[in-house]
Design an enzyme around this catalytic site. Sequence first.
Site, PDB file in Angstrom:
ATOM      1  N   GLU A 194       0.842  -1.178  -0.067  1.00 36.12           N
ATOM      2  CA  GLU A 194       0.067  -0.080   0.082  1.00 36.12           C
ATOM      3  C   GLU A 194       0.759   1.161   0.026  1.00 36.12           C
ATOM      4  OE1 GLU A 194      -1.865  -0.238   3.541  1.00 36.12           O
ATOM      5  OE2 GLU A 194      -2.886  -2.345   3.218  1.00 36.12           O
ATOM      6  N   PRO A 195       1.789   1.565  -0.961  1.00 38.17           N
ATOM      7  CA  PRO A 195       2.380   2.637  -0.992  1.00 38.17           C
ATOM      8  C   PRO A 195       1.752   3.820  -1.285  1.00 38.17           C
ATOM      9  CG  PRO A 195       3.081   1.408  -2.962  1.00 38.17           C
ATOM     10  CD  PRO A 195       2.069   0.599  -2.339  1.00 38.17           C
ATOM     11  N   GLY A 196       2.092   4.924  -0.791  1.00 31.83           N
ATOM     12  CA  GLY A 196       1.324   6.232  -1.012  1.00 31.83           C
ATOM     13  C   GLY A 196       2.554   7.315  -1.507  1.00 31.83           C
ATOM     14  N   ARG A 228       1.837  20.303   5.594  1.00 35.37           N
ATOM     15  CA  ARG A 228       2.885  19.477   6.464  1.00 35.37           C
ATOM     16  C   ARG A 228       3.785  20.068   7.321  1.00 35.37           C
ATOM     17  NH1 ARG A 228       6.051  16.655   4.215  1.00 35.37           N
ATOM     18  NH2 ARG A 228       5.613  14.903   5.549  1.00 35.37           N
ATOM     19  N   TYR A 249       3.853  18.935  10.883  1.00 36.77           N
ATOM     20  CA  TYR A 249       4.801  17.940  11.188  1.00 36.77           C
ATOM     21  C   TYR A 249       6.033  18.577  11.250  1.00 36.77           C
ATOM     22  CZ  TYR A 249       0.991  15.175   9.030  1.00 36.77           C
ATOM     23  OH  TYR A 249       0.123  14.524   8.521  1.00 36.77           O
ATOM     24  N   CYS A 287      -3.811  33.663   8.858  1.00 32.14           N
ATOM     25  CA  CYS A 287      -3.762  34.529  10.031  1.00 32.14           C
ATOM     26  C   CYS A 287      -3.292  33.437  11.208  1.00 32.14           C
ATOM     27  CB  CYS A 287      -4.963  35.274  10.253  1.00 32.14           C
ATOM     28  SG  CYS A 287      -5.272  36.376   8.867  1.00 32.14           S
ATOM     29  N   TYR A 322       0.344  14.057   0.170  1.00 27.39           N
ATOM     30  CA  TYR A 322      -0.131  14.770   1.478  1.00 27.39           C
ATOM     31  C   TYR A 322      -0.164  16.411   1.497  1.00 27.39           C
ATOM     32  CZ  TYR A 322       0.259   9.942   2.940  1.00 27.39           C
ATOM     33  OH  TYR A 322       0.269   8.583   3.150  1.00 27.39           O
TER      34      TYR A 322
HETATM   35  N1  LLP Z   1      -1.384   2.100   4.371  1.00 31.43           N
HETATM   36  C1  LLP Z   1      -1.977   2.437   5.621  1.00 31.43           C
HETATM   37  C2  LLP Z   1      -2.822   1.769   6.362  1.00 31.43           C
HETATM   38  C3  LLP Z   1      -1.723   3.784   6.118  1.00 31.43           C
HETATM   39  O1  LLP Z   1      -2.211   4.386   7.237  1.00 31.43           O
HETATM   40  C4  LLP Z   1      -0.936   4.815   5.189  1.00 31.43           C
HETATM   41  C5  LLP Z   1      -0.739   6.188   5.523  1.00 31.43           C
HETATM   42  C6  LLP Z   1      -0.358   4.174   3.979  1.00 31.43           C
HETATM   43  C7  LLP Z   1      -0.712   2.934   3.640  1.00 31.43           C
HETATM   44  C8  LLP Z   1       0.551   5.011   2.993  1.00 31.43           C
HETATM   45  O2  LLP Z   1       1.682   5.496   3.369  1.00 31.43           O
HETATM   46  P1  LLP Z   1       2.855   5.873   2.827  1.00 31.43           P
HETATM   47  O3  LLP Z   1       3.327   5.013   1.773  1.00 31.43           O
HETATM   48  O4  LLP Z   1       2.284   7.148   2.045  1.00 31.43           O
HETATM   49  O5  LLP Z   1       3.865   6.674   3.800  1.00 31.43           O
HETATM   50  N2  LLP Z   1      -0.088  13.104   6.430  1.00 31.43           N
HETATM   51  C9  LLP Z   1       1.513  12.570   6.627  1.00 31.43           C
HETATM   52  C10 LLP Z   1       1.314  10.964   6.414  1.00 31.43           C
HETATM   53  C11 LLP Z   1       0.305  10.254   6.943  1.00 31.43           C
HETATM   54  C12 LLP Z   1       0.162   8.796   6.693  1.00 31.43           C
HETATM   55  C13 LLP Z   1      -0.953   8.185   7.035  1.00 31.43           C
HETATM   56  N3  LLP Z   1      -1.245   6.507   6.377  1.00 31.43           N
HETATM   57  C14 LLP Z   1       2.253  13.331   6.032  1.00 31.43           C
HETATM   58  O6  LLP Z   1       2.059  14.233   5.500  1.00 31.43           O
HETATM   59  O7  LLP Z   1       3.400  12.933   6.359  1.00 31.43           O
END
Ligand code: LLP
Length: 426
Positions: free
Chosen positions: A284-286, A323, A327, A355, A383
Amino acid sequence: MSSHRLPGHPFVAYRNSTLHIENVALDALIADHGTPLFVYSKASMLSALAAYQRGLAGRNVQICYAMKANSTLGVLQVFVQAGCGFDIVSGGELDRVLAAGGDAQKVIFSGVGKTTAEMRQALAAGIGCFNVESEAELAVLSSVAVSAGLCANVSIRVNPNVDPKTHPYISTGLKDNKFGVAHEDALRIYQYAASLEGLRVTGIDCHIGSQITDSTPYLDAMDRVLDLVDAIEASGIALQHIDFGGGLGINYHQDTPPEADMLWQQLLAKVDARGHGGKKLMIEPGRSLVGNAGVCVTEVLYLKPGEHKNFCIIDAAMNDLPRPAMYQAFHTIVPLTANPAREAPTLYDVVGPVCESGDWIGRDRKLSVHAGEYLAVLSAGAYCTSMASNYNTRGRAAEVLVDDADARLIRRRETSQDQMRQEILA
Ligand code: LLP
């Protein structure tokens, strides 16, 4: 023609001093679309995907893009066309997958708080699997499936209790996080799941955090998950797939995450050594698919010198680029037009018009800019637009997808009318 690539951003380069994404000059897009403007490289997304495909070549694998990273339809379409599935966390995300032409069977539904309405919607659409995060959710899913006369494929998200060594807000695999079921409870909960009507236990799931830049937590988590696979199968429950989540980091600024193909070579060696190489693998890469594919182009509105700090006030803000405020994240900020002959750079805090003192995009950045010029905020593909808000009644930015020399608008800039559409005057 002189060309200068930016480290970590293979599809972003200065050519004749002008920043390009693939073969499109970013300044040429401003007249048509205005700023702030998000611009994405399709080739960058496909090349990031290809690294996973190489690492998992020859395996029974389903890559489910975690669309929370960027859920704009035009971006989803790139992954639909590349044959990807999707990791979703809401009924709204399912609607987006279907609107982009995605295959419901390749959808996995994650998240700790699925509503019964979302469960019904996902069952009716025929999604591939629910990643269930608690006993209570198993019971509710079972009754929803039975009353719909359907059967839900489930995998249970287990919490391997390893530290991904990332920002606390984006680490998910530790004991005290709200996600998943505890490692020591997993076997009992699998037996409970297997006893429920309307559920078919098909796999195991884990996701330890995000922006992970070190292989060790992944390798440790895989060991812990494989221990559970052995224990669950020894108890008589066969598992068809292992979902190893997402989380691989990108290079924002001197970050050195492992390459997806190298990481997967190491992970597969473990899977094979433990005799599970024949199982289907899901990931599940994002962020790692879209993060460095995007930039945000923004105009410098004012320069405001101060006694202790100089401010560079831009037209993008925390509602577009949340972000840093959330963070303390670092995004590289570069001028749209490189001008080395300029006066010596000044140290600025780059801030938006919202603001809030928390509305900063970069701190202590060396820039040589004037009001009316443009900057690009890098690594803005993940994100950013998906977490954007309307705070201060700011419209969401426009988005453009670049494919070689072609630039296509994939989201029109949001107007105040768009924002007020659902509101009702007394
Ligand atoms: N699978 C699950 C169950 C997740 O909760 C997430 C991300 C992913 C996959 C994808 O993760 P990735 O490959 O994108 O790291 N808003 C934050 C990141 C929150 C991630 C939440 N879950 C940021 O801007 O850094």
